[in-house]
Motif scaffolding. Structure first.
Motif, short mmCIF file in Angstrom:
data_model
loop_
_atom_site.label_atom_id
_atom_site.label_comp_id
_atom_site.label_asym_id
_atom_site.label_seq_id
_atom_site.Cartn_x
_atom_site.Cartn_y
_atom_site.Cartn_z
N TYR A 33 0.82 -1.20 0.00
CA TYR A 33 0.00 0.00 0.00
C TYR A 33 0.86 1.26 0.00
CZ TYR A 33 -3.09 -3.44 2.31
OH TYR A 33 -3.82 -4.56 2.66
N TYR A 35 0.10 5.07 1.65
CA TYR A 35 -0.76 5.94 2.42
C TYR A 35 -0.12 7.32 2.48
CZ TYR A 35 -4.05 2.52 4.38
OH TYR A 35 -5.05 1.59 4.55
N LEU A 43 -4.19 9.64 8.14
CA LEU A 43 -3.62 8.69 7.19
C LEU A 43 -4.70 8.30 6.19
CD1 LEU A 43 -1.49 6.32 9.41
CD2 LEU A 43 -0.73 7.25 7.23
N ILE A 45 -5.48 6.22 2.45
CA ILE A 45 -4.94 5.30 1.47
C ILE A 45 -4.91 5.95 0.09
CG2 ILE A 45 -7.15 4.23 0.89
CD1 ILE A 45 -5.57 1.53 0.77
N ILE A 56 -6.59 -1.20 -5.23
CA ILE A 56 -7.25 0.01 -4.75
C ILE A 56 -6.57 1.21 -5.40
CG2 ILE A 56 -7.72 1.50 -2.77
CD1 ILE A 56 -7.75 -1.03 -1.04
N GLU A 58 -7.48 5.11 -5.05
CA GLU A 58 -8.35 6.14 -4.53
C GLU A 58 -8.34 7.36 -5.46
OE1 GLU A 58 -10.37 6.14 -1.27
OE2 GLU A 58 -10.23 4.26 -2.39
N PHE A 90 3.64 7.01 3.42
CA PHE A 90 3.99 5.75 4.06
C PHE A 90 3.69 4.58 3.13
CE2 PHE A 90 5.11 6.79 8.35
CZ PHE A 90 4.48 7.98 8.63
N GLY A 97 -5.41 -8.64 2.19
CA GLY A 97 -6.32 -7.56 2.51
C GLY A 97 -7.10 -7.89 3.76
N GLY A 98 -7.13 -6.96 4.72
CA GLY A 98 -7.83 -7.22 5.97
C GLY A 98 -6.90 -7.62 7.10
N SER A 99 -5.70 -8.04 6.77
CA SER A 99 -4.70 -8.36 7.80
C SER A 99 -4.05 -7.07 8.29
CB SER A 99 -3.62 -9.27 7.23
OG SER A 99 -4.14 -10.48 6.78
N LEU A 101 -1.61 -4.09 8.91
CA LEU A 101 -0.61 -3.48 8.06
C LEU A 101 0.70 -3.30 8.81
CD1 LEU A 101 -3.12 -2.91 6.34
CD2 LEU A 101 -2.23 -0.62 5.94
N TYR B 36 -3.15 1.19 16.41
CA TYR B 36 -1.74 1.34 16.09
C TYR B 36 -1.13 2.37 17.04
CZ TYR B 36 -2.33 -1.04 11.60
OH TYR B 36 -2.59 -1.97 10.62
N GLN B 91 -11.72 -1.28 9.14
CA GLN B 91 -11.69 -1.86 7.80
C GLN B 91 -12.87 -1.30 7.01
OE1 GLN B 91 -9.58 -4.28 6.24
NE2 GLN B 91 -10.83 -3.57 4.54
N TRP B 96 -11.94 -4.33 0.65
CA TRP B 96 -11.11 -5.17 1.51
C TRP B 96 -9.66 -4.73 1.44
CZ3 TRP B 96 -12.50 -7.65 5.42
CH2 TRP B 96 -11.83 -8.77 5.92
N GLY B 97 -9.07 -4.46 2.59
CA GLY B 97 -7.69 -4.01 2.65
C GLY B 97 -7.56 -2.51 2.85
#
Lengths: 112, 111
Positions: A33, A35, A43, A45, A56, A58, A90, A97-99, A101, B36, B91, B96-97
């Motif tokens: 990614y 960001y 932050l 994306i 993705i 944006e 960053f 995806g979904g885990s 970062l 975070y 999320q 997704w992601g």
């Protein structure tokens, strides 16, 4: 043993120039990614790639172009830099995806 | 269309003075809420992921909890090394992601 590394850490340039930021991850992750963190610390994306495929994209000016030569690298090219592009960029990666970062330490871009 | 709001913006604590940070979100069908920690000049460092209301996660002096509308990050007996900006993210339900981040809470712990 840096997990996500990006270069350079600081980048000062003039309006109208073209610049690149490089990112590499050694975590074996499939997704990477970009960001942007603005002056208000939000932050947001910009792009996401999964196994070199853009996932993705944006609402980012087309002056910004990501390039992923392989799944461990994701570079960001910026053409015709503007004052408003000044921010911290960053790079991050995740297993999928979904885990969670994993972020690099950022590149502070200053456009004068 | 703010989806993630963190409060307070800043928090100054004495060492040992416990407190809580709040993260409220408006997304429906939460697919994951992330906490975070970010130190100056560094990238965010992952702390926790929460998926469902009632879930709790702990790590040293930090404990994260989740309800249907908000999450709390409790800092118990903080030390100066806990000073950082704490970021909450959810999320995106449609992508997704993609994470939607809050603006963060800057925590300063003084000896």
């Amino acid at each position: 043993d840096t997990a996500v590394s990006q270069t350079p850490k600081y980048l000062v340039t003039q309006m109208g120039n073209d610049k690149s930021i490089k990112c590499e991850q050694n975590l074996g992750h499939d997704t990477m990614y970009w960001y942007k963190q603005d002056s208000k610390k939000f932050l947001k994306i910009m792009f996401s790639y999964n196994n070199k495929e853009l996932i993705i994209n944006e609402t980012v000016p087309n002056r910004f172009s990501p390039k992923s030569p392989d799944k461990a690298h994701l570079n960001l090219h910026i053409n015709s830099l503007e004052l408003g592009d000044s921010a911290v960029y960053f790079c991050a990666s995740s297993r999928e995806g979904g885990s969670p970062l994993h972020f690099g330490n950022g590149t502070r871009l200053t456009v004068t | 269309e703010d989806q993630v709001t963190q409060s307070p913006e800043a928090l100054r604590l004495q060492e040992g003075e416990s407190s809580s940070l709040n993260c409220s979100y408006t997304v429906s069908g939460l697919r994951g809420l992330f906490w975070y920690r970010q130190d100056p000049g560094k990238g965010p460092e992952f702390l926790f992921t929460l998926y469902s209301a009632g879930e709790e996660k702990e790590k040293e002096r930090l404990k994260a909890t989740l309800t249907k509308k908000e999450s709390f990050l409790h800092i118990t007996a903080p030390k100066p090394e806990d000073s950082a900006t704490y970021l909450c993210a959810v999320q995106d339900p449609d992508s997704w992601g993609k994470l939607q981040f809050g603006a963060g809470t800057q925590v300063v712990v003084t000896p």
